[in-house]
Design a protein around this motif. Structure first.
Motif, PDB file in Angstrom:
ATOM      1  N   MET A   1       0.698  -1.085  -0.093  1.00  0.00           N
ATOM      2  CA  MET A   1       0.127   0.129   0.163  1.00  0.00           C
ATOM      3  C   MET A   1       0.917   1.215   0.059  1.00  0.00           C
ATOM      4  O   MET A   1       1.811   1.263   0.940  1.00  0.00           O
ATOM      5  N   ASN A   2       0.583   2.168  -0.736  1.00  0.00           N
ATOM      6  CA  ASN A   2       1.280   3.522  -0.807  1.00  0.00           C
ATOM      7  C   ASN A   2       0.410   4.544  -1.556  1.00  0.00           C
ATOM      8  O   ASN A   2      -0.505   4.170  -2.041  1.00  0.00           O
ATOM      9  N   LEU A   3       0.642   5.660  -1.371  1.00  0.00           N
ATOM     10  CA  LEU A   3      -0.141   6.903  -2.021  1.00  0.00           C
ATOM     11  C   LEU A   3      -0.267   6.654  -3.413  1.00  0.00           C
ATOM     12  O   LEU A   3      -1.716   7.099  -3.750  1.00  0.00           O
ATOM     13  N   LEU A   4       0.422   6.226  -3.970  1.00  0.00           N
ATOM     14  CA  LEU A   4       0.288   6.031  -5.601  1.00  0.00           C
ATOM     15  C   LEU A   4      -0.347   4.611  -5.748  1.00  0.00           C
ATOM     16  O   LEU A   4      -0.879   4.498  -7.258  1.00  0.00           O
ATOM     17  N   ASN A   5      -0.519   3.670  -4.830  1.00  0.00           N
ATOM     18  CA  ASN A   5      -1.152   2.565  -5.196  1.00  0.00           C
ATOM     19  C   ASN A   5      -2.561   2.273  -4.350  1.00  0.00           C
ATOM     20  O   ASN A   5      -2.263   1.989  -3.145  1.00  0.00           O
ATOM     21  N   ASP A   6      -3.644   2.469  -4.744  1.00  0.00           N
ATOM     22  CA  ASP A   6      -4.942   2.458  -4.040  1.00  0.00           C
ATOM     23  C   ASP A   6      -5.474   1.137  -4.342  1.00  0.00           C
ATOM     24  O   ASP A   6      -6.870   0.829  -4.452  1.00  0.00           O
ATOM     25  N   HIS A   7      -4.815   0.083  -4.761  1.00  0.00           N
ATOM     26  CA  HIS A   7      -5.507  -1.344  -5.072  1.00  0.00           C
ATOM     27  C   HIS A   7      -6.187  -1.738  -3.862  1.00  0.00           C
ATOM     28  O   HIS A   7      -7.440  -2.269  -4.278  1.00  0.00           O
ATOM     29  N   VAL A   8      -5.904  -1.875  -2.666  1.00  0.00           N
ATOM     30  CA  VAL A   8      -6.471  -2.172  -1.582  1.00  0.00           C
ATOM     31  C   VAL A   8      -7.840  -1.672  -1.445  1.00  0.00           C
ATOM     32  O   VAL A   8      -8.793  -2.304  -1.175  1.00  0.00           O
ATOM     33  N   GLU A   9      -8.018  -0.245  -1.719  1.00  0.00           N
ATOM     34  CA  GLU A   9      -9.494   0.429  -1.982  1.00  0.00           C
ATOM     35  C   GLU A   9     -10.172   0.113  -2.905  1.00  0.00           C
ATOM     36  O   GLU A   9     -11.210  -0.327  -2.692  1.00  0.00           O
ATOM     37  N   LEU A  34       2.975   1.555 -12.206  1.00  0.00           N
ATOM     38  CA  LEU A  34       3.160   3.332 -12.061  1.00  0.00           C
ATOM     39  C   LEU A  34       4.052   3.728 -13.333  1.00  0.00           C
ATOM     40  O   LEU A  34       3.978   4.882 -13.288  1.00  0.00           O
ATOM     41  N   LEU A  35       4.745   2.976 -13.965  1.00  0.00           N
ATOM     42  CA  LEU A  35       5.714   3.261 -14.927  1.00  0.00           C
ATOM     43  C   LEU A  35       4.814   3.175 -16.409  1.00  0.00           C
ATOM     44  O   LEU A  35       5.672   3.452 -17.347  1.00  0.00           O
ATOM     45  N   ASP A  36       3.700   2.934 -16.319  1.00  0.00           N
ATOM     46  CA  ASP A  36       3.160   2.616 -17.745  1.00  0.00           C
ATOM     47  C   ASP A  36       3.291   3.782 -18.579  1.00  0.00           C
ATOM     48  O   ASP A  36       3.081   3.741 -19.678  1.00  0.00           O
ATOM     49  N   LYS A  37       3.079   4.922 -18.197  1.00  0.00           N
ATOM     50  CA  LYS A  37       3.150   6.060 -18.959  1.00  0.00           C
ATOM     51  C   LYS A  37       4.753   6.670 -18.977  1.00  0.00           C
ATOM     52  O   LYS A  37       4.733   7.994 -19.480  1.00  0.00           O
TER      53      LYS A  37
END
Length: 332
Positions: free
Chosen positions: A198-206, A253-256
């Motif tokens: 979990m981190n600010l850039l990864n909201d998968h859990v939500e 996160l590196l997709d773009k």
């Protein structure tokens, strides 16, 4: 001889794991990387004891940790040495967690969460940690080669044997977590935490529904990798280096492209500055604004970085405008 600071609990609130009685500090210390036998014990001891002096009473490890090069289990051994030599008088204040499921030794029972693997792994971990019991014992991953019923029953038996007080799972997604929760409830197992990236850039859990599932069942989430391998610090604001190794849970996160991600990091850093926080501090505070998050597990070998991270606790509130702006950046 080490004597803990008398001020270690000053201004340090605790958080409950879901609706259970298990309490954790908002920021915990994890010994995932650079806490193995190849690392200097005296320097790691300094960080661990400083953390406890600052109110960090939860230390998270796993039998797999130790970087492999020096041998799995060596992070448990390092912590075990400090528990024996320095923290033994404070055992009742500590929350020690470890995990099993990834590779630990050769052969088919050196990996996975079968009954045989878990029952022998807890004994080996306790020996390395110099403990009679751990506070939390996790299935480190979902093992699709073992029925969930077998893993759950083994974890329940470990609690009933007195070798763990609570159990958790890590890296379980919604389908397997639903099944595990149902089985734990039938057995009456003290299942308290799901440890996830979990981190600010990864909201998968939500967005996956995990957070809602945990909340509805009185279970807490605990975050590993809350600073995204250092991306959420000032280290990469001028560009991401070629040797940066992103965790598998954050590769999208590196997709773009790197430039787009760096631009996003700088915009987030500007918001943090307006809050009188570093990007790291704001990133930790962002996770802790969600009551389902029982704690965030940081990993550092620096006393200075540890103190900076703990500074996040000075400002955990976000305005509606800040939430809207950050949400826009995350999803943009």
């Amino acid at each position: 001889m080490y004597t803990a600071s008398d001020n270690r609990y000053n201004n340090n609130s605790v958080r409950h794991a879901g609706s259970t009685g298990l309490m954790l500090p908002p920021i915990s210390l994890g010994l995932w990387r650079h806490f193995g036998s190849a690392d200097p014990l005296s320097e790691r001891r300094k960080v661990i004891l400083h953390a406890f002096d600052k109110g960090v009473f939860h230390f998270d490890v796993a039998n797999h940790y130790g970087d492999g090069q020096t041998g799995f289990g060596t992070s448990e051994e390092l912590l075990g040495q400090i528990l024996k030599d320095d923290l033994k008088p404070y055992r009742d204040e500590l929350v020690i967690s470890t995990k099993a499921g990834y590779e630990i030794h050769d052969g088919p029972y050196g990996i996975g969460t079968s009954r045989k693997s878990l029952l022998q792994d807890i004994d080996d971990s306790l020996q390395r940690l110099n403990l009679d019991y751990v506070d939390i014992y996790y299935a480190h991953r979902y093992d699709d080669q073992t029925p969930i019923e077998e893993t759950v029953r083994a974890l329940d038996d470990i609690v009933r044997s007195g070798k763990a007080l609570y159990v958790g799972v890590s890296n379980y997604e919604v389908p397997e977590l639903k099944q595990a929760i149902s089985l734990f409830k039938k057995l009456g197992t003290p299942f308290v935490l799901d440890q996830m990236s979990m981190n600010l850039l990864n909201d998968h859990v939500e967005t996956s529904g995990l957070a809602k599932l945990l909340e509805d069942n009185g279970v807490g989430a605990i975050a590993y990798g809350p600073l995204c391998e250092g991306l959420l610090s000032d280290r990469y604001l001028n560009g991401i280096t070629d040797d940066f190794n992103i965790h598998r849970t954050n590769t999208d996160l590196l997709d773009k492209g790197q430039d787009a991600l760096v631009a996003k990091l700088n915009k987030l850093n500007d918001i943090a500055k307006n809050r009188d926080q570093t990007l790291s501090q704001m990133s930790l505070a962002w996770l802790l604004k969600d009551p389902v998050v029982a704690s965030v597990i940081i990993g550092t070998t620096s006393v200075e970085h540890l103190d900076e991270n703990l500074g996040a606790l000075d400002n955990l509130k976000f305005s509606a405008d800040e939430v809207s702006e950050i949400d826009g950046l995350i999803r943009g």
